[in-house]
Design a protein around this motif. Sequence first.
Motif, PDB file in Angstrom:
ATOM      1  N   GLY A  26      52.238  75.180  21.855  1.00 34.97           N
ATOM      2  CA  GLY A  26      51.318  74.324  22.294  1.00 34.97           C
ATOM      3  C   GLY A  26      51.038  74.262  23.923  1.00 34.97           C
ATOM      4  N   ARG A  27      51.848  74.936  24.425  1.00 36.24           N
ATOM      5  CA  ARG A  27      51.638  74.991  25.885  1.00 36.24           C
ATOM      6  C   ARG A  27      50.810  76.073  26.567  1.00 36.24           C
ATOM      7  N   MET A  28      50.321  76.960  25.541  1.00 36.63           N
ATOM      8  CA  MET A  28      49.482  78.121  25.906  1.00 36.63           C
ATOM      9  C   MET A  28      48.386  77.819  26.044  1.00 36.63           C
ATOM     10  N   PRO A  29      47.502  77.704  27.061  1.00 37.61           N
ATOM     11  CA  PRO A  29      46.183  77.104  27.547  1.00 37.61           C
ATOM     12  C   PRO A  29      45.218  77.762  26.719  1.00 37.61           C
ATOM     13  N   ILE A  30      45.232  79.044  26.068  1.00 38.42           N
ATOM     14  CA  ILE A  30      44.055  79.405  25.320  1.00 38.42           C
ATOM     15  C   ILE A  30      44.407  80.097  24.096  1.00 38.42           C
ATOM     16  N   THR A  31      43.539  80.290  23.221  1.00 39.03           N
ATOM     17  CA  THR A  31      43.989  80.811  21.735  1.00 39.03           C
ATOM     18  C   THR A  31      43.963  82.453  21.891  1.00 39.03           C
ATOM     19  N   GLU A  32      44.424  83.029  21.011  1.00 34.13           N
ATOM     20  CA  GLU A  32      44.318  84.554  20.957  1.00 34.13           C
ATOM     21  C   GLU A  32      42.995  84.996  20.785  1.00 34.13           C
ATOM     22  N   GLN A  33      42.265  84.385  20.179  1.00 35.45           N
ATOM     23  CA  GLN A  33      40.747  84.894  20.161  1.00 35.45           C
ATOM     24  C   GLN A  33      40.012  85.103  21.549  1.00 35.45           C
ATOM     25  N   GLU A  61      39.770  85.048  35.122  1.00 31.63           N
ATOM     26  CA  GLU A  61      40.170  83.786  35.199  1.00 31.63           C
ATOM     27  C   GLU A  61      41.087  83.425  34.038  1.00 31.63           C
ATOM     28  N   ILE A  62      40.927  84.192  32.754  1.00 37.36           N
ATOM     29  CA  ILE A  62      41.544  84.019  31.681  1.00 37.36           C
ATOM     30  C   ILE A  62      43.159  84.400  31.988  1.00 37.36           C
ATOM     31  N   SER A  63      43.078  85.682  32.375  1.00 39.52           N
ATOM     32  CA  SER A  63      44.501  86.197  32.964  1.00 39.52           C
ATOM     33  C   SER A  63      45.313  85.354  33.777  1.00 39.52           C
ATOM     34  N   LEU A  64      44.808  84.829  34.621  1.00 39.79           N
ATOM     35  CA  LEU A  64      45.401  84.072  35.811  1.00 39.79           C
ATOM     36  C   LEU A  64      45.960  82.619  35.094  1.00 39.79           C
ATOM     37  N   ARG A  65      45.054  82.230  34.051  1.00 42.70           N
ATOM     38  CA  ARG A  65      45.521  80.850  33.491  1.00 42.70           C
ATOM     39  C   ARG A  65      46.738  81.188  32.563  1.00 42.70           C
ATOM     40  N   VAL A  66      46.735  82.260  31.998  1.00 40.12           N
ATOM     41  CA  VAL A  66      48.007  82.732  31.064  1.00 40.12           C
ATOM     42  C   VAL A  66      49.014  83.000  31.986  1.00 40.12           C
TER      43      VAL A  66
END
Length: 392
Positions: A99-106, A134-139
Amino acid sequence: MDERKFADMARQFVHSSLDSWRRSQDQAFAVLHAGIGCEHLLKALLCHHDPLLISDKSDWAHRFHALGHGDAPGVKPLNEAKTIGIVEAFRLSTVFMRGRMPITEQAFRPVADARNSVAHYAYHDEKAVRAVLEISLRVVEAVRAELDLDSTAFWGEYQSTFIDLDKVAAMPGPSGQVGWPSLEVAAEEQALVERAAARSVLSAALATAIELSPRGFTDCADNRQHDMALTALVTGLRVAGARARQSATDLLTRYEVLPFPAQPDATHAVPGINQKAQISMAVRVLISSSVIAGLADIARAEHPGLPILKIVHTDLSGWMRDNQGADDGYLGWRECPACGYSGTAVGNLTAVPCACFDEDCEHPGHQVDTGIAESFSCMFCGLVLQPHFVIT
């Protein structure tokens, strides 16, 4: 296949991606390297739990290598082994992150699609670049925290800007693209980063020092307790100083001020060596001064009554004071230009009488120091000056 190697490579690719965004014209590489950095860090997380997790389901070579049988007859070399892709690595990582991953697989799939488009088709959607980054850096940040990798060491100069791509774009460009004023701005920004890092390191060191010497440095009945407290604080200073010193070297190297010739006799062959020496010293002094500034921050905010800054003798005159050293050289104290405390200078520093004949002479002992300073180092802030930029 190794967690540490994956993490190191991820850091390099993420920095390369941010460097490309910073230059603005290299958006394709920003996307490509962000995707690779993401994949490497996700695989670092999986290898942290078990290297077998990154093996492709149809490939046995990687499994054998992971189990230590890579040299067995019939096993393909590691460079022919297959591992899972970036989306599968993301999917498996979410299991361990609970649950600590900030985004979903989609939401993550555009990163994989954009990376593959650049890698396989030399194409990228300019409108989607920012969103992909932005998505990459969040992950990356979430996985970095999961692996407990040091934030400052991982992000480096991007520590305070990676979450805002506008700030990244506004940073001075890498070497060769801007003039010295931009180096000055970069040095000032790095000094602020080092000041914050010094506060963190020295706060812990000072807490240890207080525990060892609860009555304070100036009122301690047990000399051993007093010495242990000072040792804790000085160790913290040296750690923060070493970090600041390396930070300054990295910055100067990136802007092609360093390296200098290994042999001083070869300096005449380096164009603008005098200017580079002055710039090098200025940058080093600026960044090293952040260490003592961080210590002062802590003293004011947390321990205003503690005399923590009086643990070594300082020559208030600011003049070099000679002490006989080895090999007919001299070892002297000189006021550090970064923190104001006494640093060690080594060189041929012969003291000679001054030429003043009046009683108002400002030279201590009516003497002046002449000769060549070969090196200077300060135990307080970590400033080190080598030939070409020592104080004389």
